[in-house]
Design a protein around this motif. Structure first.
Motif: not given
Length: 293
Positions: A83-92, A112-119
């Motif tokens: 679900r996190r992958v589908a939501a764009g919350a994890v990756g590199h 800002h990216l680290a705060t908004e997209l920690p995964g």
């Protein structure tokens, strides 16, 4: 055997009572007891010692419970991760920055990216010329670029973030340093330090176009690849440079900055990625970057 049977087994093992387990699972007791008997039959072992008062795990049941709890935890974790992958919350993602963005934006943007997209795991490449960024986007060496937009390229999706004014970087002891602003005509016969022409630098083309549009033929003394090197050479008195205003954050001793006027000129800063890429985590990163502006 299916996950439902395994969850039933865990409920009975933890409650040590079929009635309480059935209430916890919101089912009737008979189908629960039947499911456990089917599981034991498939495994060929007895999982519970049953009495009229309580239910206890057998030695085999205790061993099975430990493994089943791990399996179910992995299943739940896999669902959560999916679900996190589908939501764009994890990756590199690897992000490449043009020189002026490296100094003026990258510190704030990375936080800002680290705060908004920690995964999402971000890596960064700075001091890249726009043509190199475009090539790196097409090959996948980088995923997102902050660049000065090159000529129309249908292989890239490009979104303008802002327009930066051009300024003139001068040695502090240069005759033009005493002015409050510099006209393009003032740069006639002045030694210039520019980005490499043979690397098809966008800044090189923009500066040449602005000066020639004002009737000034650029007198290029040095060509460099990195903006930091360009400003260092200005500090060394080797020439002057026309740069985007964000470069003024490089406050080196011996360098002053003056607005470029007549004509006043701007250059775009944009975020770009390879057209057709639709990964959710890339889309979210681009959304966060655009939101900063």
């Amino acid at each position: 055997m299916d996950l439902r049977q395994l969850r039933y087994f865990v409920a009975v093992a933890e409650e040590r009572h079929f009635g309480r387990a059935a209430e916890r699972l919101h089912i009737a007791q008979p189908p629960l007891s039947h499911s456990i008997r089917l599981l034991e039959g498939e495994l060929g072992v007895t999982l519970f010692h049953r009495t009229t008062r309580r239910v206890d795990l057998t030695e085999a049941g205790r061993a099975y419970l430990e493994r089943v709890q791990k399996i179910l935890a992995d299943v739940d974790d896999a669902a959560h991760h999916t679900r996190r992958v589908a939501a764009g919350a994890v990756g590199h993602l690897t992000l490449g920055c043009v020189g002026s963005a490296t100094y003026s934006l990258l510190p704030t943007l990375s936080r800002h990216l680290a705060t908004e997209l920690p995964g999402i795991d971000f890596s960064f490449r700075g001091e890249m010329l726009a043509p190199d960024q475009a090539d790196a986007l097409r090959t996948g060496a980088i995923d997102v670029a902050l660049l000065r937009p090159p000529a129309a390229d249908l292989s890239l999706a490009v979104h303008t973030l802002r327009r930066d004014r051009l300024v003139v970087a001068l040695p502090a002891d240069h005759p033009l340093a005493g002015k409050t602003q510099v006209h393009a005509a003032d740069l006639a016969d002045v030694d210039l330090i520019v980005h490499w022409a043979d690397r098809h630098s966008v800044m090189h083309d923009v500066v040449s176009g602005v000066l020639r549009g004002a009737g000034v033929e650029p007198h290029v003394r040095h060509e460099v690849g990195e903006t930091s090197t360009l400003i260092t050479l200005v500090a060394g008195g080797l020439g002057v440079a026309v740069v985007p205003e964000p470069v003024t954050v490089l406050a080196l001793d011996g360098v002053v900055y003056r607005p470029l006027v007549r004509p006043a000129a701007v250059i775009e800063l944009a975020v770009a990625y390879r057209a057709g890429r639709g990964e959710p985590h890339l889309a979210r990163a681009v959304e966060v970057i655009r939101g900063l502006f």
